[in-house]
Design a protein around this motif. Sequence first.
Motif, PDB file in Angstrom:
ATOM      1  N   LEU A  22       0.850  -1.208   0.000  1.00 12.93           N
ATOM      2  CA  LEU A  22       0.000   0.000   0.000  1.00 12.93           C
ATOM      3  C   LEU A  22       0.878   1.249   0.000  1.00 12.93           C
ATOM      4  N   GLU A  23       1.922   1.220   0.836  1.00  7.69           N
ATOM      5  CA  GLU A  23       2.852   2.362   0.886  1.00  7.69           C
ATOM      6  C   GLU A  23       3.471   2.646  -0.470  1.00  7.69           C
ATOM      7  N   LYS A  24       3.717   1.581  -1.242  1.00  3.70           N
ATOM      8  CA  LYS A  24       4.331   1.750  -2.576  1.00  3.70           C
ATOM      9  C   LYS A  24       3.306   2.138  -3.639  1.00  3.70           C
ATOM     10  N   GLY A  25       2.032   2.199  -3.277  1.00  2.40           N
ATOM     11  CA  GLY A  25       1.010   2.657  -4.231  1.00  2.40           C
ATOM     12  C   GLY A  25       0.252   1.554  -4.942  1.00  2.40           C
ATOM     13  N   TYR A  26       0.516   0.284  -4.587  1.00  6.38           N
ATOM     14  CA  TYR A  26      -0.211  -0.816  -5.240  1.00  6.38           C
ATOM     15  C   TYR A  26      -1.660  -0.860  -4.758  1.00  6.38           C
ATOM     16  N   ASN A  27      -2.534  -1.422  -5.596  1.00  6.08           N
ATOM     17  CA  ASN A  27      -3.877  -1.787  -5.156  1.00  6.08           C
ATOM     18  C   ASN A  27      -3.752  -3.166  -4.531  1.00  6.08           C
ATOM     19  N   VAL A  28      -4.253  -3.302  -3.319  1.00 10.14           N
ATOM     20  CA  VAL A  28      -4.037  -4.564  -2.606  1.00 10.14           C
ATOM     21  C   VAL A  28      -5.365  -5.206  -2.211  1.00 10.14           C
ATOM     22  N   VAL A  29      -5.491  -6.482  -2.546  1.00 11.54           N
ATOM     23  CA  VAL A  29      -6.615  -7.273  -2.048  1.00 11.54           C
ATOM     24  C   VAL A  29      -6.057  -8.128  -0.914  1.00 11.54           C
ATOM     25  N   ALA A  30      -6.339  -7.696   0.300  1.00 11.19           N
ATOM     26  CA  ALA A  30      -5.844  -8.415   1.477  1.00 11.19           C
ATOM     27  C   ALA A  30      -6.881  -9.467   1.836  1.00 11.19           C
ATOM     28  N   THR A  31      -6.431 -10.718   2.001  1.00  9.24           N
ATOM     29  CA  THR A  31      -7.382 -11.771   2.343  1.00  9.24           C
ATOM     30  C   THR A  31      -6.917 -12.517   3.580  1.00  9.24           C
ATOM     31  N   GLY A  32      -7.896 -13.028   4.327  1.00  6.82           N
ATOM     32  CA  GLY A  32      -7.555 -13.803   5.517  1.00  6.82           C
ATOM     33  C   GLY A  32      -8.785 -14.501   6.055  1.00  6.82           C
ATOM     34  N   ARG A  33      -8.538 -15.424   6.973  1.00  8.53           N
ATOM     35  CA  ARG A  33      -9.663 -16.141   7.580  1.00  8.53           C
ATOM     36  C   ARG A  33     -10.528 -15.157   8.347  1.00  8.53           C
ATOM     37  N   SER A  34     -11.825 -15.087   7.999  1.00 12.30           N
ATOM     38  CA  SER A  34     -12.789 -14.199   8.668  1.00 12.30           C
ATOM     39  C   SER A  34     -12.239 -12.786   8.796  1.00 12.30           C
ATOM     40  N   LEU A  35     -11.556 -12.314   7.776  1.00  8.14           N
ATOM     41  CA  LEU A  35     -10.908 -10.992   7.857  1.00  8.14           C
ATOM     42  C   LEU A  35     -11.929  -9.862   8.060  1.00  8.14           C
ATOM     43  N   ILE A  36     -13.083  -9.997   7.420  1.00  5.31           N
ATOM     44  CA  ILE A  36     -14.091  -8.927   7.519  1.00  5.31           C
ATOM     45  C   ILE A  36     -14.521  -8.716   8.979  1.00  5.31           C
TER      46      ILE A  36
END
Length: 281
Positions: A22-36
């Motif tokens: 994110l700091e470098k300006g990328y679009n990031v799809v962060a995923t994880g168990r029950s992340l929401i």
Amino acid sequence: MKTVLVTGATSGFGKGLVTALLEKGYNVVATGRSLIGRQDVFAHEREKYKTQLVELDLDVTSAADMKAIEEYFRQRPLDVLINNAGFAIFGPVEECSEEKLRKQFEVNVFGVFLLTQKLLPALRHAKGHIINFSSAFGLMGFPLSSAYCATKFAIEGFSESLSYELKPFSVKVSLIEPGGYRTNFNNAAEWGMELSTNSVYSRQVKNYTRLRQNLATRPNPQRPEEVVQGVIKIIQTNNPKINYSFGKDAFLVRFMKKIMPRSLFHRISGKALYSQFNKEH
Ligand SMILES: NC(=O)c1ccc[n+]([C@@H]2O[C@H](COP(=O)([O-])OP(=O)(O)OC[C@H]3O[C@@H](n4cnc5c(N)ncnc54)[C@H](OP(=O)(O)O)[C@@H]3O)[C@@H](O)[C@H]2O)c1
């Protein structure tokens, strides 16, 4: 800007990667168990990088989560997939339960294979890059670690094969092989069996427990940030290699394997591991 999906983004290398990307300006799809439901994990990033960050639930053993991710990328480009989610089951082969062994392979192997399979159309479209987390344990065997080593050896073979298969489509594949880094990895690791002092392996279990404790508390540990920054450099490279080792320990294994005949490597490492795991206190 490129879109990067990271699995296992709730802690360790995965979380560090999301923040650094994110700091470098990328679009990031962060995923994880029950992340929401785990609103605190990216509370700061959600505020600071509103337009760059998407958070999605992804337990890599859940068919429903996988399907939702596949749907999400049906009409969207994906430039980089980082298969980072993973954990370790330790214990002697003779005593590990089938349930634990299957769980180890479900997460570390089938999770990677199936997610990659589902996202390949989007990656092919973008001429993207797949980055798979292996380990120094994907380079050499280790006592009481056969299940974990087997999954990481599997990821090595999977990734190397895939890199040749995807070459005609200009999709790149790289392996990250870290040595020991202080993330949540050691806390999250599970024994594959009930611990018992009557076990014929109890001395090895005791020595492995001590070894892991020493590694978890020794001063000047290897910094996870060097892996995170290294992966970002790899993403930015035009012609990435297949294998990248991180940490003095992983480099040593790679170096020894490079300069020594296999039989000598096995003799030296076997002797060192025998005395480490079978010493009496
Ligand atoms: N740290 C090391 O020394 C080291 C060395 C070599 C290789 N590696 C590899 O590096 C990768 C990242 O590990 P780490 O060191 O950053 O450890 P970590 O801090 O424990 O992070 C592991 C991540 O994987 C996630 N995960 C576990 N099971 C999952 C599942 N079923 N579905 C989705 N996510 C799942 C965890 O999620 P939860 O928060 O939900 O548990 C967590 O986000 C792993 O593949 C590991 O094998 C680590």
